[in-house]
Design a protein around this motif. Structure first.
Motif, short mmCIF file in Angstrom:
data_model
loop_
_atom_site.label_atom_id
_atom_site.label_comp_id
_atom_site.label_asym_id
_atom_site.label_seq_id
_atom_site.Cartn_x
_atom_site.Cartn_y
_atom_site.Cartn_z
N VAL A 210 0.80 -1.23 0.17
CA VAL A 210 -0.12 0.06 0.17
C VAL A 210 0.78 1.23 0.10
O VAL A 210 0.70 2.09 -0.68
CB VAL A 210 -1.05 -0.09 1.21
N THR A 211 1.85 1.48 0.85
CA THR A 211 2.58 2.47 1.12
C THR A 211 3.48 2.70 -0.33
O THR A 211 3.41 3.96 -0.75
CB THR A 211 3.80 2.23 1.99
N THR A 212 4.00 1.84 -0.86
CA THR A 212 4.90 2.11 -2.19
C THR A 212 3.93 2.27 -3.37
O THR A 212 4.19 3.10 -4.22
CB THR A 212 5.60 0.77 -2.75
N SER A 213 2.62 1.67 -3.28
CA SER A 213 1.57 2.13 -4.52
C SER A 213 1.36 3.37 -4.41
O SER A 213 1.21 4.09 -5.54
CB SER A 213 0.50 1.11 -4.14
N VAL A 214 1.23 4.00 -3.32
CA VAL A 214 0.85 5.53 -2.86
C VAL A 214 1.98 6.36 -3.32
O VAL A 214 2.07 7.41 -3.97
CB VAL A 214 0.29 5.72 -1.70
N TYR A 215 3.30 5.92 -2.47
CA TYR A 215 4.48 6.91 -2.57
C TYR A 215 5.05 6.84 -3.89
O TYR A 215 6.01 7.49 -4.20
CB TYR A 215 5.23 6.65 -1.33
N ASN A 216 4.94 5.55 -4.74
CA ASN A 216 5.72 5.69 -5.97
C ASN A 216 5.17 6.87 -7.14
O ASN A 216 5.73 7.05 -7.83
CB ASN A 216 5.31 4.30 -6.76
N GLN A 217 3.89 7.53 -6.58
CA GLN A 217 3.53 8.55 -7.36
C GLN A 217 3.99 9.99 -6.80
O GLN A 217 3.46 10.97 -7.38
CB GLN A 217 1.81 8.46 -7.08
N LEU A 218 4.78 9.90 -5.83
CA LEU A 218 5.31 10.97 -5.09
C LEU A 218 6.79 11.32 -5.29
O LEU A 218 7.60 10.11 -5.54
CB LEU A 218 4.87 11.19 -3.62
N PRO A 219 7.49 12.28 -5.12
CA PRO A 219 8.91 12.31 -5.02
C PRO A 219 9.62 11.40 -3.94
O PRO A 219 8.83 11.30 -2.93
CB PRO A 219 9.20 13.96 -4.46
N GLU A 220 10.56 10.64 -4.24
CA GLU A 220 11.05 9.97 -3.25
C GLU A 220 11.35 10.51 -1.81
O GLU A 220 11.31 9.91 -0.90
CB GLU A 220 12.59 9.51 -3.72
N ALA A 221 11.69 11.89 -1.71
CA ALA A 221 11.81 12.57 -0.65
C ALA A 221 10.60 12.44 0.48
O ALA A 221 10.68 12.49 1.63
CB ALA A 221 12.09 13.91 -0.87
N ALA A 222 9.37 12.05 -0.16
CA ALA A 222 8.30 12.15 0.53
C ALA A 222 8.17 10.95 1.55
O ALA A 222 7.75 10.99 2.57
CB ALA A 222 6.92 11.96 -0.31
N LEU A 223 9.14 9.86 0.88
CA LEU A 223 8.96 8.58 1.79
C LEU A 223 9.80 8.52 3.00
O LEU A 223 9.73 7.60 3.83
CB LEU A 223 9.64 7.33 0.90
N VAL A 224 10.44 9.77 3.19
CA VAL A 224 11.24 9.89 4.61
C VAL A 224 10.84 11.19 5.18
O VAL A 224 11.56 11.76 5.96
CB VAL A 224 12.66 9.78 4.25
N SER A 225 9.72 11.50 4.94
CA SER A 225 9.26 12.82 5.62
C SER A 225 7.84 12.46 6.51
O SER A 225 6.87 11.72 5.84
CB SER A 225 8.93 13.83 4.57
N SER A 226 7.55 13.14 7.40
CA SER A 226 6.57 13.16 8.27
C SER A 226 5.42 14.30 8.11
O SER A 226 4.53 14.53 8.69
CB SER A 226 6.52 12.87 9.67
N ASP A 227 5.65 15.09 7.14
CA ASP A 227 5.18 16.48 6.80
C ASP A 227 3.79 16.26 6.22
O ASP A 227 3.83 15.45 5.36
CB ASP A 227 5.74 17.38 5.71
N GLU A 228 2.83 16.82 7.04
CA GLU A 228 1.46 16.43 6.55
C GLU A 228 1.31 16.88 5.29
O GLU A 228 0.11 16.37 4.59
CB GLU A 228 0.59 17.42 7.56
N LYS A 229 2.06 17.68 4.52
CA LYS A 229 1.52 18.16 3.33
C LYS A 229 1.61 16.94 2.38
O LYS A 229 0.94 17.10 1.14
CB LYS A 229 2.60 19.13 2.92
N TRP A 230 2.30 15.90 2.40
CA TRP A 230 2.35 14.74 1.71
C TRP A 230 0.93 14.08 1.63
O TRP A 230 0.62 13.27 0.89
CB TRP A 230 3.44 13.76 1.88
N SER A 231 0.44 13.89 2.71
CA SER A 231 -1.06 13.27 2.69
C SER A 231 -1.92 13.91 1.89
O SER A 231 -3.14 13.22 1.37
CB SER A 231 -1.66 13.43 4.26
N LYS A 232 -1.87 15.16 1.45
CA LYS A 232 -2.60 15.75 0.52
C LYS A 232 -2.52 15.20 -0.83
O LYS A 232 -3.26 15.63 -1.80
CB LYS A 232 -2.70 17.34 0.66
N GLU A 233 -1.27 14.51 -1.17
CA GLU A 233 -0.95 13.98 -2.40
C GLU A 233 -1.14 12.69 -2.67
O GLU A 233 -0.63 11.95 -3.39
CB GLU A 233 0.32 14.27 -2.57
#
Length: 381
Positions: A196-219
């Motif tokens: 699930v995590t990779t299916s979602v985060y493969n669509q985002l910049p790799e930096a998002a995978l090591v960030s807890s910034d709430e902004k990424w949840s909107k993506e």
């Protein structure tokens, strides 16, 4: 009477000699160094073997390694809670000499115990550190990885001769082979969670995978759109898509040939092939981009009482001897070059490079991701 006195004298002399041997024997002058870990019974058994090996090694001439273990499902206070409570109580020189901490847990320790909770590592005290290939996503100056595992694509080679190599190829394979792929409910096991995590985060910049910034949840929308699109093509029972319970649930389906591939932990697959639970036809391949995994690491709390001993144990844990034990007993992925390790399990993991392990550290977003999956995917018809 004289004979009795003579016998008593002899016994006293022998007793004194024995006491002298005990005080000057193998244990004399050694300092105990306590390592804390947690998990299932196989982890505990492996740590006990590691302690025996350490105590027989060169390091063991000076230190005695002791294992304190918190078993999963025991309802015991967590290691994090125990160590944080000890610090807040003002305790020093405790037996928390060395503890297991994952890179994903580090933020919680520092949030509760302060940024200075752990000792910054001095690699000059660990000659074996130069051989470590594993790369941490965070805490590089605090954590020392000692074993790794990652989620891979496990497949039945008797059914699949050319498995997908990329995420896009996998998604297409799932659509082309309806009902032959499954992943477990992500809240019940890390293999499904990784999918699930990779299916979602493969669509985002790799930096998002090591960030807890709430902004990424909107993506997350594109990733969840993908999961919804794939939903009808997963394993079904009674005409309805099923997400099995726990990592073992999907491996049981694979073993029974009800599916042909599933995300699974490397160490779990290795152990189950060796024990005969999974057939020899089960093979593994890593995706590109890769599924996520874990690097189990060690850290030295400042409240520990034997920092030199902690360094000695840490150095041993990344030695060839300890890495071999971890691979033999747990199927754990070595953090050093596995080609240098002689083990029956080496062949099964030789294709995976620990230096390319993909780890995630998204903090509280991880729980939000699981909640969103429960609300939007688990409820699909």
């Amino acid at each position: 009477m004289k004979n009795s006195v003579k016998i008593l004298c002899v016994l006293l002399v022998v007793s004194a000699l024995l006491m002298g041997c005990a005080s000057n024997g193998a244990e004399d002058g050694k300092k105990t160094v306590t390592i804390w870990s947690y998990g299932s019974d196989n982890v505990k058994t492996t740590f006990e073997k590691l302690a025996n090996a350490f105590n027989k090694s060169e390091h063991g001439k000076k230190y005695q390694m002791k294992v304190e273990f918190i078993s999963s499902g025991s309802n015991a206070q967590s290691l994090l809670d125990r160590t944080i409570a000890a610090k807040k109580a003002g305790k020093k020189n405790t037996d928390y000499d060395l503890i297991e901490v994952s890179d994903a847990e580090l933020a919680a320790y520092q949030s509760e115990g302060g940024d200075d909770f752990f000792q910054k590592l001095d690699t000059s005290k660990m000659p074996n550190a130069k051989n470590v290939k594993a790369k941490l996503s965070t805490g590089q100056d605090i954590l020392m990885p000692y074993r790794g595992t990652t989620v891979v694509l496990a497949y039945d080679s008797a059914k699949v001769s050319n498995p997908p190599k990329t995420a896009d190829e996998l998604y297409q394979w799932i659509k082309d082979h309806k009902g032959k792929f499954a992943y477990n409910s992500p809240s019940t096991g890390g293999a499904g969670g990784s999918f699930v995590t990779t299916s979602v985060y493969n669509q985002l910049p790799e930096a998002a995978l090591v960030s807890s910034d709430e902004k990424w949840s909107k993506e997350w929308t594109p990733g969840f759109k993908l999961l919804k699109a794939l939903h009808p093509y997963f394993y079904q029972s009674g005409g309805k898509t099923v997400y099995p319970n726990k990592n073992q649930g999907t491996l049981d389906l694979l073993a029974n040939q009800q599916i042909e591939m599933t995300p699974a932990w490397v160490d779990q697959v290795v152990n189950e092939i060796n024990s005969g639970i999974l057939p020899k036809s089960i093979k593994m391949v890593q995706m590109d981009p890769a599924f996520t995994g874990n690097l189990a690491s060690l850290a030295i709390p400042k409240i520990g009482g034997n920092k030199d001993g902690a360094y000695a144990v840490m150095d041993f844990m990344i030695s060839k001897e300890a890495q071999t034990i971890l691979l033999d007993e747990m199927g754990a992925f070595p953090v050093i070059d596995s080609s240098d390790i002689k083990s029956d399990n080496t062949k099964m993991i030789s294709k995976f490079d620990v230096s390319t392990f993909r780890t995630s550290s998204i903090g509280v977003l991880g729980q939000e991701l699981l909640k969103k999956w429960d609300e939007e995917i688990a409820t699909l018809k």
